[in-house]
Design a protein around this motif. Sequence first.
Motif, PDB file in Angstrom:
ATOM      1  N   SER A  77      25.974   7.991   3.853  1.00  0.00           N
ATOM      2  CA  SER A  77      27.192   8.400   4.564  1.00  0.00           C
ATOM      3  C   SER A  77      28.054   9.347   3.730  1.00  0.00           C
ATOM      4  O   SER A  77      28.812  10.151   4.291  1.00  0.00           O
ATOM      5  N   ALA A  80      26.827  12.877   4.162  1.00  0.00           N
ATOM      6  CA  ALA A  80      26.900  13.184   5.596  1.00  0.00           C
ATOM      7  C   ALA A  80      28.323  13.564   5.993  1.00  0.00           C
ATOM      8  O   ALA A  80      28.546  14.488   6.781  1.00  0.00           O
ATOM      9  N   ASN A  84      28.057  17.476   5.430  1.00  0.00           N
ATOM     10  CA  ASN A  84      27.254  17.622   6.649  1.00  0.00           C
ATOM     11  C   ASN A  84      25.764  17.573   6.323  1.00  0.00           C
ATOM     12  O   ASN A  84      24.949  18.239   6.953  1.00  0.00           O
ATOM     13  N   PRO A  86      22.971  14.705   5.767  1.00  0.00           N
ATOM     14  CA  PRO A  86      22.607  13.286   5.745  1.00  0.00           C
ATOM     15  C   PRO A  86      21.545  13.003   4.697  1.00  0.00           C
ATOM     16  O   PRO A  86      20.472  13.602   4.706  1.00  0.00           O
ATOM     17  N   THR A  95      27.061  12.431  10.578  1.00  0.00           N
ATOM     18  CA  THR A  95      27.477  13.825  10.398  1.00  0.00           C
ATOM     19  C   THR A  95      28.231  14.345  11.622  1.00  0.00           C
ATOM     20  O   THR A  95      29.085  15.223  11.489  1.00  0.00           O
ATOM     21  N   TYR A  99      31.728  14.637   9.442  1.00  0.00           N
ATOM     22  CA  TYR A  99      31.975  15.960   8.847  1.00  0.00           C
ATOM     23  C   TYR A  99      33.154  16.660   9.537  1.00  0.00           C
ATOM     24  O   TYR A  99      33.929  17.370   8.882  1.00  0.00           O
TER      25      TYR A  99
END
Length: 500
Positions: A77, A80, A84, A86, A95, A99
């Motif tokens: 996480s 992510a 952005n 993962p 994401t 993000y």
Amino acid sequence: METLIGNLAHGFGVAISFTNLGAALLGALIGTAIGVLPGIGPVATISLLLPITFGMSATTAIIMLAGIFYGAQYGGSTTAILLNLPGEVSSVVTTLEGYKMARNGRAGAALTTAALGSFFAGTVATVLVAASGPLLTQVALSFGPADYFSLMLLGLIIASVLAQGSIVKAIGMVVVGVALGLVGTDVQTGQQRFTFGIPELSDGIGFVPVAMGMFGIAEIVLNLERPEARSVLSTKVGSLYLTREEFKRSIAPVLRGTVVGSVLGILPGGGASLAAFGSYMMERKLSRYRHQFGNGAIEGVAGPESANNAAAQTSFIPLLTLGIPSNAVMALMVGALIIQGIQPGPRMVEAQPDLFWGLIASMWVGNLMLLVINLPMIGMWVSLLKVPYKYMYPSILVFCSIGVYSLNNNVFDVYMTILFSVFGYLCNKLRMEAAPLLIGFVLGPMMEEHLRRAMLLSRGDAMVFLQRPISATLLGIGAAALLAMALPSLRKGKNAAMAE
């Protein structure tokens, strides 16, 4: 209730020993690191680390491997949300909203939501494992050989149905896995089968070469084909505190995600990825703030992150109580136990209480460790992405070769690892998922054993599988699952869902 508390107290006594506490911390750290690094994942990492568990006690080894599994759900996480990018498959969903929250200046809030949701879901799921384990064990003890065979067959069917891509390819991979598991010497007759005169195959194909080749080295080769994705953290993390509104909006998604993850984690072929996707789709339907999805809705972080951690914990339930792996990681856990000379199943609670209750208690300890080490160390985890992959993979390959060779001091195992790495690479290119093969490889010998026992007890009458109510019910569920996936409309719906 008193018995459960007493067992948990015994488990905590095992888990907080110096060795096991260190194993939990090491597993949590490695899991977080491989969750941050894209393209590695817990399956490849655990398969690569199987050789070093040979010198550990069974309890210490499983505690460390379990920490890697649920630690990866936490680590995935972080990048992510911030980049952005993962690190883990189950973090792909994060994401979508995480993000966007980072771009809106709420990266810290998203990270805190993910960490707290994961901790809560992991804690609740661990309670479920502790409470349901002994109950399911008592149920499993009433199973006969026919029931066990049908249960394992159902597990293989569900694993095939829920696998990505073509169900025909998934069933084919299961059959190949079962066939590979039958190589070696027949325990009952002493006859060698499928060994082709190779003495090293008389004891069967080793689990470590299959797992390390199919998941570890094949994954390394595939990563080398892809261009490296290097990102620079351009957004500030900001405050880690949630506003009152964000906290209130997160409560319901965390609860729903915990329920979804706890259920889907038990299913064969389910697991963290399926739970995260399921939770996100549920939040988009149920949330009062669904109009904000796509622009940084905190529900899209809280729900999936809770679901994937709950699923990671509850996937241990069928492994510990029935000896049935629900996904590829659990199949690796079975392999680790077999390496230690332990057969997972309903008698493990009585035969291995230190391992059973120590593992459950270590999940609480590990989740607390992850909560502490994740948020304060965000900068360190993101800096791991600056290490070029070309500097990492040579040392990984050398470590793998030494580990495989050290198992039996035999270069034949290294050759087998290379063979299965080529096979795993080809399977990936042909879009044939390797997880059903590994589950079939683990369950194949056990299925054969229970099949032959059932036939001996029934004096060759195959109707015993339909005459026993439990066996007939399990076979009926399996047949219904296959029939459902054979229907064009449902198959099309599954493919569309997987593509989304």
